[in-house]
Design a protein around this motif. Sequence first.
Motif, PDB file in Angstrom:
ATOM      1  N   HIS A  81       0.751  -1.252   0.108  1.00 29.57           N
ATOM      2  CA  HIS A  81       0.189   0.057  -0.068  1.00 29.57           C
ATOM      3  C   HIS A  81       0.932   1.120  -0.129  1.00 29.57           C
ATOM      4  O   HIS A  81       1.871   1.408   0.681  1.00 29.57           O
ATOM      5  CB  HIS A  81      -0.862  -0.045   1.235  1.00 29.57           C
ATOM      6  CG  HIS A  81      -1.950   1.083   1.267  1.00 29.57           C
ATOM      7  ND1 HIS A  81      -1.877   2.243   1.247  1.00 29.57           N
ATOM      8  CD2 HIS A  81      -3.321   0.747   0.883  1.00 29.57           C
ATOM      9  CE1 HIS A  81      -2.931   2.905   1.342  1.00 29.57           C
ATOM     10  NE2 HIS A  81      -3.600   2.081   1.220  1.00 29.57           N
TER      11      HIS A  81
ATOM     12  N   ARG B 146      -0.011  -3.924   4.243  1.00 28.46           N
ATOM     13  CA  ARG B 146      -0.379  -2.544   4.791  1.00 28.46           C
ATOM     14  C   ARG B 146       0.066  -2.796   6.412  1.00 28.46           C
ATOM     15  O   ARG B 146      -0.064  -3.776   6.726  1.00 28.46           O
ATOM     16  CB  ARG B 146      -1.559  -2.237   4.549  1.00 28.46           C
ATOM     17  CG  ARG B 146      -1.811  -0.746   5.078  1.00 28.46           C
ATOM     18  CD  ARG B 146      -3.058  -0.044   4.646  1.00 28.46           C
ATOM     19  NE  ARG B 146      -3.074   1.183   5.289  1.00 28.46           N
ATOM     20  CZ  ARG B 146      -4.259   1.929   4.942  1.00 28.46           C
ATOM     21  NH1 ARG B 146      -5.209   1.527   4.345  1.00 28.46           N
ATOM     22  NH2 ARG B 146      -4.301   3.212   5.194  1.00 28.46           N
TER      23      ARG B 146
ATOM     24  N   THR C 179      -8.456   7.806  -2.739  1.00 25.85           N
ATOM     25  CA  THR C 179      -9.230   6.954  -3.444  1.00 25.85           C
ATOM     26  C   THR C 179      -9.794   7.517  -4.693  1.00 25.85           C
ATOM     27  O   THR C 179      -9.958   6.716  -5.641  1.00 25.85           O
ATOM     28  CB  THR C 179     -10.384   6.492  -2.535  1.00 25.85           C
ATOM     29  OG1 THR C 179      -9.822   5.938  -1.224  1.00 25.85           O
ATOM     30  CG2 THR C 179     -11.308   5.544  -2.999  1.00 25.85           C
TER      31      THR C 179
ATOM     32  N   GLU D 252      -5.995  -1.723  -3.488  1.00 26.94           N
ATOM     33  CA  GLU D 252      -5.731  -0.559  -2.478  1.00 26.94           C
ATOM     34  C   GLU D 252      -7.092   0.115  -2.101  1.00 26.94           C
ATOM     35  O   GLU D 252      -7.204   0.427  -0.783  1.00 26.94           O
ATOM     36  CB  GLU D 252      -5.041   0.311  -3.150  1.00 26.94           C
ATOM     37  CG  GLU D 252      -4.446   1.607  -2.153  1.00 26.94           C
ATOM     38  CD  GLU D 252      -3.138   2.352  -2.862  1.00 26.94           C
ATOM     39  OE1 GLU D 252      -3.436   3.538  -2.626  1.00 26.94           O
ATOM     40  OE2 GLU D 252      -2.231   1.684  -3.285  1.00 26.94           O
TER      41      GLU D 252
ATOM     42  N   ASP E 281      -8.997   0.158   1.577  1.00 29.64           N
ATOM     43  CA  ASP E 281      -9.003   1.592   2.246  1.00 29.64           C
ATOM     44  C   ASP E 281     -10.377   1.759   2.686  1.00 29.64           C
ATOM     45  O   ASP E 281     -10.831   2.665   3.428  1.00 29.64           O
ATOM     46  CB  ASP E 281      -8.520   2.615   1.330  1.00 29.64           C
ATOM     47  CG  ASP E 281      -7.091   2.747   1.030  1.00 29.64           C
ATOM     48  OD1 ASP E 281      -6.275   2.211   2.071  1.00 29.64           O
ATOM     49  OD2 ASP E 281      -6.547   3.541   0.508  1.00 29.64           O
TER      50      ASP E 281
END
Length: 890
Positions: free
Chosen positions: A192, A231, A601, A626, A630
Amino acid sequence: MATAEVVPRRWSLVGRDAELKAFEAVLDGTGHNGFFIFGEPGVGKTRLAEECLALAGLRGHPLGRAAATGAAAGIPLGAMAHLLPDGVNLSDPVAGFATAVRLMSRAYTATARLVLLIDDLHLLDSASALLLRQLMETGAVFLVGTVHSDASSEESVVTLGRGDAVHHADLRSLTWPEVNELLRRTLAGHVHRETVDRLHAASGGNPLYLGELVRGALTEGRLANDGEIWRLSAAESLPVTRRLTDLIRHRLATVPPCGRRLLDVLALCGPVSAADLEHDPGTGVLDELERAGLVTVVQEGRRTYARLAHPLYEEVLPADITELRRQEILRERADRLERTGSRRREDAMRLASYRLAGTGTADPALLLQAARLAAYGGDHARALAFLRAIPEEDLTFPALLLLGRTLSEAGRPQEAEDVLRKADGRATTESRALSVALARTHNLMWCRGASREEAVAANDAARDRVTSPAALWALRVNEANILSNLGHHAESLRLLDSMPDEEPPVDDIAGAAAWTAAAATRASALSFLGRGEEAVRWAERALALCAKARDESRGQPPQEAAARSALVLALTESGRLEEARVAGERAYTDPAGAPTGWQRTLLVFPLARNAWLAGRPASARRWYAEIAHDTRPQGVIIRPLALAGLAAAAALQGDVRAAETALAEYAGLAVPVHVPEERLGEAWTHVARGEQEEARTVLRAAAAEARERGQFSSETVFLTDLARLGGAAETAGRLAELARTGGPLTAARARLAAALASHDPAGLSAVAGDLDRMGASLLAAEAASAAAELWRRSGDSRRASAAAARSAASAALCEGARTPVLRTAGAAVPLTAREREIAILAAEGMSSKDIAARLTISVRTVDNHLQRVYAKLGVSARRELADRLGRTGA
């Protein structure tokens, strides 16, 4: 999954290509007899030197190695003794030198030079250095040495490195992209962005420190993989291993007490004005610490700051500071900062941090100012800490509004909604009511996954409380943004019909913000309506206004992320896929303004979609993973698209298990909003299983829904995929209609479907070139492959070979994408859609009976098709078919 035990002590060599090329040039050329590598401890000097030694061995050079140490430095020729030939009398230095030079020169110069690696060359004894110098000058030895960056003046380094015959390489720390690549290789998976950021910042790009941080995080379970992406957990500090702590403490062991006091101040308080430090131990100590490489002094504007030379010192030093000493330092720094007036914007954050850490309390106005600065910089955890420290009775409207926005950014949407409702009750002016409405709709849509009705209702609730045209226009733009994000693009554009064409001046902050938001929303809506070139113009205008705001020193406008996202979408839709990728990745990694939270994002989604449309499934999978990670704490609007995209990308790689896992999570989402493009995950998972008819059924339904909802870009994607899976005849007409109003990429897709439907190899070859130039590599590879099969069938082997070569070149850019067309490429005669479907199912191990049941045909029909497949592919049995086509699955 990686653990601390399997992370290698010997890291992959990353970011050292230039040094390796320089070594090869020096070794192969004339006039050089050495290659010295300078650098800080842990930067990878020995690792690079070993790679150089290995390269020399591949070129036929004899190899040797020695390690200079402090203990051996007092023994003449101590480091070289094991390399000296028999017959050298070490008790007689003069005769021994002459004998060693004669014997070693005779032994090596007749064939090739001895390439000798000496670690820590600066510790070499003077006798060994003199002998080596003579051997280098006779051409017997080529010396590779590693040297600490602060030891260039040591006697042995000067003796051996003088003149132009020795090449000096200064080894720098690794850059962000290099750390990213090193982590990806080491962990065997994508990492990440935030995790790369933290590890790069904490390690300073030092490979040794980076390795210890990774091992420590793995050991404590702080670095984990959710199945798709690595992450770090959100804890503030990183785990520091005992080895790393010992290394740093050893580095600091010789610092005198007065210097250690200064280091403690910097460890607790971050960068401190050098002028302030003069009142402590004095500038002489600061100069000594800077010369020792423990402190860095930098100039920022008219102020000079001192900070610790390495970020990890801040992790290790505080552990040795007593609580009383810690509070004393923090209170003293806070008092001094207040006395000097706290004139810099960042001083508010420093002062608030010092007060909270030193006393547990701080002035509410100071905390609010500090929270604003932290939130503006994307540090939401720190902003929350400041805001939570404000007593309940001192939570003013500005504090409540900022708290609500920060909670939303931190992924706590229900808490954010509760706080924003409270703020709305205190909104006594038009501007405050508008601010709350914008914050609430953002939270509801992006973080809570609200329905259209709920989000629009929150926006409408403010209409009764605002009267100015500017405020009403801002609400209209906000509603257009809501509708566009929920897939109602045509309605969104209608709301923006009255948008002024001319940009407002940047000093009209509210007007410029509304215009930029409207332009970005317009660009996104136009992209999904298939009008990419028009969308590019609006996105570029939005970014131009953002750039003006930056030039006016207003910092990064909050609408800039939306404008950059819109530009990537628009460039992709207009057929400029590579340009879109470069623009998006540049914004994503921009050190001056890299996006955080929902803004990241917002940018990652068009990057993921771009990678998917370009035919790069590994990249698309990384980006979608990702987003999925998130957005996991809450059901935001984009999460279903991310999981569906993740499934599609994994399926295109042949990873059926990962695709099914993503689809299972997608099926469990309780969100009120879905868009047609989410069906791509289901469709391509069917393809990966060999269920092409099921995939075609899904694509037909999705295309019909997209058409009904006016999402023409998505409809084009579905129809193109249907054409690729044997349905070109049924899609060519509609794609031709869409091409009349769409851009170059839509037109190319329409030509692809038409050429597939008419079995036109020349048309396929031509459109393959067009798609390749646009960056749509997978479509280009498939078009060229189909052309090669048709040319081969017509007996034109020359054109067939050229088309096959073009297909292979395009496919090489597609990160291992596996599609039915590419898997069956190279057949002597092209496979029909049904033959291709049966071949793939048979290659997966299904019996003829099971295939017949799956496709609702007879077993005899299956076997007849298989015999034709065998003849076309040049195989004779199922096991050869499986090898020929490759296997899908986990």
